[in-house]
Design a protein around this motif. Sequence first.
Motif, short mmCIF file in Angstrom:
data_model
loop_
_atom_site.label_atom_id
_atom_site.label_comp_id
_atom_site.label_asym_id
_atom_site.label_seq_id
_atom_site.Cartn_x
_atom_site.Cartn_y
_atom_site.Cartn_z
N GLY A 7 -74.97 -50.75 14.45
CA GLY A 7 -73.57 -50.87 14.80
C GLY A 7 -72.91 -49.52 14.98
O GLY A 7 -72.89 -48.70 14.06
N GLY A 8 -72.35 -49.29 16.17
CA GLY A 8 -71.76 -47.99 16.49
C GLY A 8 -70.25 -47.99 16.51
O GLY A 8 -69.63 -47.27 17.29
N GLY A 9 -69.64 -48.80 15.63
CA GLY A 9 -68.19 -48.77 15.47
C GLY A 9 -67.79 -47.67 14.50
O GLY A 9 -68.60 -46.79 14.16
N LEU A 29 -78.19 -47.62 16.28
CA LEU A 29 -78.42 -48.63 17.31
C LEU A 29 -77.11 -49.33 17.65
O LEU A 29 -76.43 -49.86 16.78
N GLU A 30 -76.76 -49.33 18.93
CA GLU A 30 -75.53 -49.96 19.40
C GLU A 30 -75.84 -50.86 20.59
O GLU A 30 -76.48 -50.41 21.55
N ARG A 31 -75.40 -52.10 20.53
CA ARG A 31 -75.71 -53.05 21.59
C ARG A 31 -74.93 -52.79 22.87
O ARG A 31 -75.36 -53.20 23.96
N HIS A 128 -77.29 -49.80 24.38
CA HIS A 128 -77.92 -50.97 25.00
C HIS A 128 -79.08 -51.49 24.15
O HIS A 128 -80.10 -51.94 24.70
N THR A 129 -78.95 -51.43 22.85
CA THR A 129 -80.04 -51.85 21.96
C THR A 129 -79.53 -52.91 21.00
O THR A 129 -78.77 -52.61 20.07
N ARG A 130 -79.94 -54.13 21.23
CA ARG A 130 -79.47 -55.24 20.38
C ARG A 130 -80.48 -55.50 19.27
O ARG A 130 -81.68 -55.69 19.52
N VAL A 131 -79.97 -55.54 18.05
CA VAL A 131 -80.80 -55.85 16.89
C VAL A 131 -80.87 -57.36 16.72
O VAL A 131 -79.86 -58.06 16.84
N VAL A 132 -82.06 -57.87 16.42
CA VAL A 132 -82.24 -59.32 16.26
C VAL A 132 -82.62 -59.71 14.84
O VAL A 132 -82.64 -60.89 14.50
N GLY A 133 -82.92 -58.73 13.97
CA GLY A 133 -83.24 -59.08 12.60
C GLY A 133 -83.77 -57.89 11.81
O GLY A 133 -83.95 -56.79 12.35
#
Length: 409
Positions: A7-9, A29-31, A128-133
């Motif tokens: 999370g890049g907030g 990692l930021e989606r 552009h990197t989504r974490v799934v678990g």
Amino acid sequence: MTVVVVGGGPAGMMAAAEAARGGCRVVLLERNEKLGKKLYLTGKGRCNVTNACGREAFFDAVARNPRFLYSAFAAFDNRDMMALLERLGVPLKVERGGRVFPVSDKSSDVLRAMERYVRESGVDVRLHTRVVGLETADGAVRAVRTEAGAPPCGAAILATGGRSYPQTGSTGDGYRFARQTGHAVEPPCGSLVPLVTCESWPGTLSGLTLKNVVLTARRDGRLLYRSEPGELLFTHFGVSGPLALTLSTRIAQEPAGVALAIDLKPGLSGEQLGVRLLRDLEANRQRRLQGALHALLPERLLARVLAEAGVDAQKPVCGLTRAERTAVRDTLKALPLTVAGTRPIEEAIVTRGGVSVRDVLPGTLASRRVAGLYFAGELLDTDAVTGGYNLQIAWSTGALAGRSVCSNG
């Protein structure tokens, strides 16, 4: 040790920078396509970065689990945040209520400064990197799974935000990760969210902002909240604006049925307002009531006040009874509304609920259940009223998590 921050907030950026400055190799990692998407929107694009109040006032403003935040605030408080931004070349100013903004009134200046701080700290930023678990073994976090793979790590910091503003990427993924690793999650709901009223008449005043009014809330006659003078906005569904948003934090769990009263003239006592009314009416004895009181309120609002008082707006002033005049005065001091509920969580500024603080060590923000796992920001079950406090919670918890992950590693 490699630390992965998810999370890049605001909380994630702060956690990543502090961990990197503590000697860890950090991957953020930021989606989204950029960092700080929600930060860019705060304060209506001006970015209310924090509040300049003292420690006691800060915790008075925290509506949910304030004591849990003592260590985070001690590690990195509002003065620290203000000093950091000044060092990063963002001059600040303090406005009404202690709200702190960049002098430029541009959230983009704060965002660019924080992004520079992150990158200059040596953080490996992956957009552009989504974490799934998460992957765990022997009671410890081992890797963070993304759609492209599972980079191993010695520790992970979850700073994925809540469920408000889903267009910024805050879709509640962090709650799922927390549950999957055995953490309790308090049901999320909107906080700092507009209020829906049982009455439909606010829609006739939609867009009208009231300044320097006082909002009171009661349930079954018991006082729940009385505001300082501030702003209230009528909408097509009810009320919004700072006073309504702050009230929503006090009634988040059970908003329906709360009785509201708007004091439209808080600077005058009931007796003083009665004298003012009598003076205006005596000066306009040949006019009809609404015309005689035109200087008192905006026309649409005055019409509503008279209707709520049960007085015909077209009645000649000379025919007004004492009882009717008293009813107008009393309605000006307590214009009634009833809360039916709140707008959807997606319209809330912040989320109430989240990872239970009982499962997190307040001194480090480390999980009590999974070694090497930390939490920061809105994902935690803590929130505050409007005025820069929630953003400071993100900065403080992010800083503490980032520092703790290296010292514990």
